[in-house]
Design a protein around this motif. Structure first.
Motif, PDB file in Angstrom:
ATOM      1  N   ALA A  57     -24.065  43.127  17.191  1.00  0.00           N
ATOM      2  CA  ALA A  57     -23.638  44.712  17.483  1.00  0.00           C
ATOM      3  C   ALA A  57     -23.190  45.144  18.846  1.00  0.00           C
ATOM      4  O   ALA A  57     -23.463  44.400  19.944  1.00  0.00           O
ATOM      5  N   ALA A  58     -22.523  46.300  19.087  1.00  0.00           N
ATOM      6  CA  ALA A  58     -22.074  46.606  20.302  1.00  0.00           C
ATOM      7  C   ALA A  58     -23.166  46.989  21.441  1.00  0.00           C
ATOM      8  O   ALA A  58     -23.111  46.239  22.457  1.00  0.00           O
ATOM      9  N   PRO A  59     -24.346  47.443  21.011  1.00  0.00           N
ATOM     10  CA  PRO A  59     -25.494  47.754  22.077  1.00  0.00           C
ATOM     11  C   PRO A  59     -25.632  46.358  22.560  1.00  0.00           C
ATOM     12  O   PRO A  59     -26.117  46.130  23.669  1.00  0.00           O
ATOM     13  N   PHE A  60     -25.951  45.420  21.749  1.00  0.00           N
ATOM     14  CA  PHE A  60     -26.301  44.084  22.239  1.00  0.00           C
ATOM     15  C   PHE A  60     -25.308  43.522  23.176  1.00  0.00           C
ATOM     16  O   PHE A  60     -25.857  42.864  24.194  1.00  0.00           O
ATOM     17  N   ARG A  61     -24.040  43.595  22.699  1.00  0.00           N
ATOM     18  CA  ARG A  61     -23.071  43.015  23.729  1.00  0.00           C
ATOM     19  C   ARG A  61     -23.049  43.426  25.062  1.00  0.00           C
ATOM     20  O   ARG A  61     -22.952  43.116  25.943  1.00  0.00           O
ATOM     21  N   PHE A  62     -23.310  44.890  24.990  1.00  0.00           N
ATOM     22  CA  PHE A  62     -23.525  45.724  26.238  1.00  0.00           C
ATOM     23  C   PHE A  62     -24.545  45.218  27.134  1.00  0.00           C
ATOM     24  O   PHE A  62     -24.452  45.042  28.354  1.00  0.00           O
ATOM     25  N   MET A 621     -29.711  41.280  21.898  1.00  0.00           N
ATOM     26  CA  MET A 621     -30.566  41.627  20.720  1.00  0.00           C
ATOM     27  C   MET A 621     -32.226  41.787  20.997  1.00  0.00           C
ATOM     28  O   MET A 621     -32.907  42.602  20.697  1.00  0.00           O
ATOM     29  N   GLY A 622     -32.423  40.899  21.801  1.00  0.00           N
ATOM     30  CA  GLY A 622     -34.038  40.690  22.190  1.00  0.00           C
ATOM     31  C   GLY A 622     -34.328  41.896  23.041  1.00  0.00           C
ATOM     32  O   GLY A 622     -35.318  42.644  22.777  1.00  0.00           O
ATOM     33  N   PHE A 623     -33.474  42.196  23.946  1.00  0.00           N
ATOM     34  CA  PHE A 623     -33.906  43.231  24.837  1.00  0.00           C
ATOM     35  C   PHE A 623     -33.878  44.838  23.971  1.00  0.00           C
ATOM     36  O   PHE A 623     -34.726  45.440  23.955  1.00  0.00           O
ATOM     37  N   ALA A 624     -32.998  44.939  23.052  1.00  0.00           N
ATOM     38  CA  ALA A 624     -32.623  46.108  22.210  1.00  0.00           C
ATOM     39  C   ALA A 624     -33.910  46.118  21.284  1.00  0.00           C
ATOM     40  O   ALA A 624     -34.721  47.184  21.101  1.00  0.00           O
ATOM     41  N   ALA A 625     -34.302  44.770  20.872  1.00  0.00           N
ATOM     42  CA  ALA A 625     -35.482  44.651  19.961  1.00  0.00           C
ATOM     43  C   ALA A 625     -36.804  45.130  20.714  1.00  0.00           C
ATOM     44  O   ALA A 625     -37.669  45.925  20.043  1.00  0.00           O
ATOM     45  N   GLY A 626     -36.878  44.992  21.962  1.00  0.00           N
ATOM     46  CA  GLY A 626     -38.036  45.448  22.679  1.00  0.00           C
ATOM     47  C   GLY A 626     -38.170  46.978  22.942  1.00  0.00           C
ATOM     48  O   GLY A 626     -39.250  47.669  22.572  1.00  0.00           O
ATOM     49  N   VAL A 627     -36.827  47.451  23.057  1.00  0.00           N
ATOM     50  CA  VAL A 627     -36.896  49.025  22.918  1.00  0.00           C
ATOM     51  C   VAL A 627     -37.139  49.647  21.718  1.00  0.00           C
ATOM     52  O   VAL A 627     -38.058  50.754  21.381  1.00  0.00           O
ATOM     53  N   ALA A 628     -36.764  48.821  20.497  1.00  0.00           N
ATOM     54  CA  ALA A 628     -37.009  49.475  19.174  1.00  0.00           C
ATOM     55  C   ALA A 628     -38.669  49.331  19.062  1.00  0.00           C
ATOM     56  O   ALA A 628     -39.051  50.242  18.430  1.00  0.00           O
ATOM     57  N   THR A 629     -39.186  48.365  19.457  1.00  0.00           N
ATOM     58  CA  THR A 629     -40.478  48.282  19.068  1.00  0.00           C
ATOM     59  C   THR A 629     -41.349  49.532  19.803  1.00  0.00           C
ATOM     60  O   THR A 629     -42.392  49.951  19.105  1.00  0.00           O
ATOM     61  N   VAL A 630     -41.012  49.764  21.173  1.00  0.00           N
ATOM     62  CA  VAL A 630     -41.503  50.908  21.805  1.00  0.00           C
ATOM     63  C   VAL A 630     -41.165  52.103  21.153  1.00  0.00           C
ATOM     64  O   VAL A 630     -42.174  52.996  20.923  1.00  0.00           O
ATOM     65  N   LEU A 631     -40.082  52.370  20.448  1.00  0.00           N
ATOM     66  CA  LEU A 631     -39.610  53.369  19.668  1.00  0.00           C
ATOM     67  C   LEU A 631     -40.554  53.967  18.446  1.00  0.00           C
ATOM     68  O   LEU A 631     -41.263  54.678  18.071  1.00  0.00           O
ATOM     69  N   LEU A 632     -40.784  52.485  17.963  1.00  0.00           N
ATOM     70  CA  LEU A 632     -41.562  52.481  16.738  1.00  0.00           C
ATOM     71  C   LEU A 632     -43.008  52.900  17.123  1.00  0.00           C
ATOM     72  O   LEU A 632     -43.835  53.452  16.324  1.00  0.00           O
ATOM     73  N   GLY A 633     -43.390  52.249  18.027  1.00  0.00           N
ATOM     74  CA  GLY A 633     -44.808  52.647  18.339  1.00  0.00           C
ATOM     75  C   GLY A 633     -45.016  53.979  18.852  1.00  0.00           C
ATOM     76  O   GLY A 633     -45.993  54.633  18.564  1.00  0.00           O
TER      77      GLY A 633
END
Lengths: 663, 347
Positions: A57-62, A621-633
């Motif tokens: 996805a584009a955010p991951f590439r960014f 993707m890993g970086f974005a997933a870290g952000v997503a866990t924070v958002l979920l939290g």
């Protein structure tokens, strides 16, 4: 919180002059209509607007591009050249210094020093515990790794305390700073550990320095919070008396406040160490040295025999450091006169000196390395035992796993990933609105939209599924055991030491039995997070029920209530704030563990984070997933916190919540 | 307990308003609102409202009021433990509100000490170090301050407890330590903030006697806060009664009991045995035409109860005199009426 009366029921008596109220529909109509509408919308729109996962996805590439830029400019950009790189060098140097200092006395010398420190902190029991604990690091064949872990922990703890204690003491005096820090610390504490790691790599590269900084970020909030709490707890009259005698602020701080807050400040140190210990293991994912690397390797290969010794070593280290700091904090600040004769200060130091000298002297005689023939190797038998257990209990474990997976996990996941994103968001917003009002609803909408925007909607929904199932199980078990403990003192007495032990252990230790029993599956993460999150839930529920005003209980008994009526009509309703807090804690802890469960096959965001470290192309993707866990939290925390605050939307309620959370 | 002339503490138009933008309340018409309206309108609480009084050197001045009347805030304003919103405070000629932080510290260290309701002792220090704390923050060397602390401890009757810890002492003894700590720097003024409210009644009585004794021995100016009327009457040369932040009446115990300024004060002093507080001045009457004016004479300041023996011995009415002047007479019936608790008929 327990003294707080339950919210007054809405006034039911309807005056005849208010015909508008008379025709109002019953309370259940609106939620029921909402549920019907959601089900209808789900059936109608299932499969549309689903945002499936895309590894590219584009955010991951960014993010990947950002990393490439950082890597290319690490030695040119002034931000890195004059700031970030110096932090990395400084922290790395500190770690090296600690490592050198720990290695210098040799293994026997270090054991002697550990025993001496234990002796000084808490007498011969703690000294013995400490000495034996350090010996066991060698016996487990992990001396070098343990020393490295200890050095990393000491580095992170030292930095945490240097930053956290002054900040906390300041915050204890300044309500403005406290208000400013509170939301920041809130977010830091609900952030799952994994989320810290990727940014660390970006700034500090992999290695001990970034491991120490990640650990520092994780362990600094309790230092700040508890230090602030310690200042607040100092008797205001004593402070006032000191000021009224003309003491300067400095004199009052050093002569009155700090000595009186000593025990609580000790707790701050203790909690910081405990947090650091659980984080250093996870920091092994970004190549922090020490015991963590064995554990991570064992986890990713589902090899229990490989990680068990390291797991035991970490637990032992946690117990030794916990007992040592707790007994040092609990020592009375002055020799107790009368009673049984105490050892004078001179003798205490003499014994400590003898222990150190004996260790150093033995180090001269014994070989420089911990002798190989003293090492106990049990990886093979452990793996055999695990296999035997897996094989012979297969029917039971498989049945449990399949039941949870088929009946709970799969249908829920199908619904959450199959429903249109706007429907899921709408439901979350409605729930948030109902529990916490407009602001919580806005936060919920923001968090979910952000996860969609960074391209992780589907994985977030998968993780959410796992979390929800684990939370339901956690709360069920926690409530049952908590109520049981509150009702039977004998049961509580048996359970309490188990809970104490459970809360001392670093988080991922719980993955070990889960992995041994269930192999690497989604259910493993659920099992581990349940056993991780249940102890604090039990404790909060038990305390909540126990602390119900005895006057209310007595009054109910004198009206002739049965035990059952007492529980349902008095104790549980009055303990509601504590139970809500338990739910909140359970959810936050479960999320943290489910994400770590990505290592053992839980999939979802946790897996993305892990693969972000192992494969360069997946870093984004890993970086974005870290952000997503924070958002979920944040989403889950706000919804449950909102529920916690509903009865009285006052700030005082929030502060009590915070204090409980620290405790 | 006579007081020389002069002024130890002078307070003029003191205000303390808690809450947002307190200064704005002060200047405007809101300052006249009653507490509930003020709070509803501005969110501010006026704890001290336009309070003025003076305390003479060596006097025991009592401020009495129920909880929430602002008396504790008032006493804290005197050394700016609570910063006043407006008004003037002078302690032995020094303008407290204009004092710099260093001058203020000097005032607190050497001239004004305070005794607290909840003692405020430091549990991690020995009794002697608690007493010496004030000297310690001034930088007095250890030997000297311990010597002084031990001397003060024996003054308050705590010989032999110097090495104990505060939590090993009873409540009354802890407050003696608090008292000793306040006395250690030999201040001119002692402030007491409800010092005995947390103590048992019997111990409270001992401690009140202790304060009376100390006042006789060391002769300090004392400002005493209490919510207990009998304590106020026992200790106070003059008493100020506070209500909702303002002083409603200021006077000697006799004036408060004999001539309450309003219903609030009257309600307060209703149960005070009048014959033990009032003097003959309050009950004497002009002699009737047929009365003999050759009975014994008593000064007008004699407490009614103390006039009982004289009136018993004499069949004639007693002449109440102020110097040479005859104020009036009292007979047995007047005394009995006064002692029975019915409202006096006198002037």
């Amino acid at each position: 919180m327990t003294s707080q009366a339950p919210p007054a029921p809405p006034v039911q008596a309807i005056p005849p002059t208010a015909p508008r109220d008379a025709v109002r529909p019953p309370r259940w109509v609106v939620p029921a209509a909402g549920i019907v509408a959601v089900v209808a919308a789900y059936l109608a729109f299932r499969g549309t607007a689903t945002l499936p996962h895309d590894d590219d996805a584009a955010p991951f590439r960014f993010v990947n591009d950002v990393r490439a830029w950082v890597d290319a400019n690490r030695n040119q950009s002034p931000v890195f050249l004059f700031f970030v790189n110096y932090i990395r060098l400084f922290v790395g140097g500190l770690y090296d210094a600690f490592l050198l200092a720990l290695q210098a006395p040799g293994w026997a010398g270090l054991i002697g020093i550990a025993a001496a420190l234990g002796w000084l902190a808490g007498g011969w029991r703690i000294g013995l515990l400490s000495g034996l604990g350090f010996i066991s690091f060698g016996v487990l064949g992990l001396w070098e790794a343990s020393v490295a872990t200890l050095a990393l922990v000491l580095t992170a703890v030292l930095l945490s305390l240097v930053i956290g204690l002054p900040l906390g003491i300041w915050a204890g005096h300044s309500p403005r700073l406290r208000r400013l820090l509170a939301p920041v610390l809130d977010v830091m504490q609900i952030m799952p550990t994994f989320a810290y790691l990727a940014p660390m790599v970006l700034f500090f590269q992999i290695g001990p320095a970034s491991g120490a900084v990640a650990t520092l970020i994780y362990s600094v909030p309790p230092a700040i919070r508890i230090a602030a709490l310690a200042m607040e707890q100092v008797s205001p009259t004593a402070v006032e008396a000191s000021v009224s005698l003309g003491a300067t602020r400095r004199q009052t701080l050093f002569k009155v406040e700090l000595p009186m807050a000593r025990a609580t400040l000790g707790l701050a140190v203790n909690q910081t160490i405990m947090m650091a210990l659980s984080m250093v293991v996870i920091a092994a994912l970004i190549a922090a040295p020490g015991l963590g690397s064995d554990i991570i390797r064992g986890l990713t290969r589902a090899n229990v025999g490989l990680m068990l010794p390291a797991g035991i070593a970490i637990v032992i280290m946690a117990i030794v450091l916990d007992r040592m700091t707790m007994s040092a904090a609990a020592r009375p600040p002055y020799p107790v006169t009368g009673g049984k004769a105490r050892i004078g200060p001179r003798l205490r130091w003499a014994v400590a000196a003898v222990l150190v000298a004996a260790g150093l002297a033995l180090g001269r005689v014994l070989p420089a390395e911990f002798p190989e023939e003293w090492v106990l190797r049990f990886a093979a038998p452990v793996n055999e035992a695990v296999n035997w257990a897996k094989f012979s209990w297969y029917d039971v474990t498989d049945a449990i796993r399949n039941f949870i997976t088929e009946v709970l996990l799969n249908p829920l996941q199908a619904v959450l990933t199959g429903a249109p994103w706007w429907l899921v968001t709408a439901v979350a917003v409605a729930v948030a609105w109902r529990t916490g009002g407009l602001r919580t609803a806005a936060v919920a909408a923001g968090c979910l939209l952000a996860t969609a925007l960074i391209g992780l909607w589907q994985h977030t929904m998968e993780t959410l599924t796992t979390v929800l199932v684990a939370v339901v199980l956690t709360l069920l078990i926690g409530l049952l055991l908590g109520v049981a403990a509150a009702r039977s003192p004998r049961f509580a007495a048996v359970q309490r030491p188990l809970l104490d032990a459970a809360q001392t252990m670093p988080a991922f230790v719980y993955l070990l039995p889960a992995l041994a029993l269930f192999g690497a599956t989604r259910f493993t993460a659920i099992f581990a997070s349940v056993i991780y999150a249940v102890p604090p839930v039990i404790r909060l529920v038990e305390d909540g029920i126990r602390n119900v005003s005895p006057a209310a209980v007595e009054a109910a008994l004198s009206c002739g209530s049965t035990e059952r009526q007492l529980l349902w009509k008095v104790r549980l309703p009055l303990a509601r704030p504590a139970i809500r807090l338990a739910a909140n804690q359970g959810i936050v802890m479960t999320l943290a563990m489910v994400v770590v469960g990505g290592l053992v096959g839980a999939g979802g965001l946790g897996y993305d984070v892990v693969s972000g470290f192992s494969q360069r192309t997946d870093f984004g993707m890993g970086f974005a997933a870290g952000v997503a866990t924070v958002l979920l939290g944040i989403l889950l925390d706000r919804i449950t916190q909102g529920a916690d605050r509903r009865p009285s939307p006052r700030t005082s309620d929030r502060t009590t919540t915070r204090k409980k959370r620290i405790a | 307990m006579t007081s020389p002339d002069g002024v130890a503490i002078e307070v003029r138009s003191l205000w303390k308003i808690f809450g947002p933008r307190a200064e704005r309340v002060l200047g405007g018409p809101d300052a006249e609102l009653d507490p509930d309206e003020l709070r509803a309108k501005t969110g501010c609480v006026a704890a001290v409202r336009d309070v003025s009084f003076t305390v003479r050197p060596g006097e025991v001045f009592v401020v009495m009021g129920l909880s929430g009347s602002g008396k504790s805030t008032l006493v804290r304003c005197l050394t700016r433990l609570v910063e006043p919103t407006a008004g003037e405070i002078t302690i032995s000629g020094e303008d407290v509100r204009a004092a710099s932080p260093a001058q203020l510290r000097d005032l607190r260290r050497n001239r004004v000490s305070m005794v607290f309701q909840h003692f405020g002792l430091l549990p991690h220090r020995k009794v002697v170090d608690n007493v010496a704390y004030g000297l310690e923050v001034q930088g007095v060397p250890r030997r000297q301050r311990h010597e002084r602390a031990r001397a003060i401890l024996s003054l308050v009757g705590l010989d032999g407890f110097a090495e104990a810890r505060p939590d090993q002492l009873s409540g009354g003894m802890q407050q003696r330590v608090g008292l000793a700590r306040a006395l250690a720097a030999d201040p001119e003024v002692l402030l007491f903030d409800e010092p005995f409210s947390a103590l048992d009644p019997l111990i409270r009585r001992d401690m009140q006697a202790e304060v009376v004794r100390l006042h006789r021995e060391v002769g300090k100016t004392m400002l005493f806060i209490t919510h207990d009327l009998s304590e106020a009457l026992k200790l106070g040369e003059r008493i100020a009664i506070m209500r909702a932040g303002a002083i409603v009446q200021l006077g000697t115990p006799e004036e408060l009991v004999g001539a309450p300024a309003d219903d609030y004060v009257a309600d307060f002093v209703r149960d005070v045995p009048r014959s033990e507080v009032l003097s003959l001045r309050w009950i004497c009457r002009s002699p009737a035409d047929d009365e003999h004016l050759d009975g014994p004479a008593l000064p007008a300041g004699t407490i009614i109860r103390d006039a009982v023996p004289a009136v018993m011995e004499s069949a004639r009415p007693i002449r109440v005199v102020e110097g040479e002047e005859l104020l009036g007479v009292v007979d047995r019936l007047d005394i009995l009426t006064a002692m029975s608790g019915r409202a006096g008929t006198g002037s």
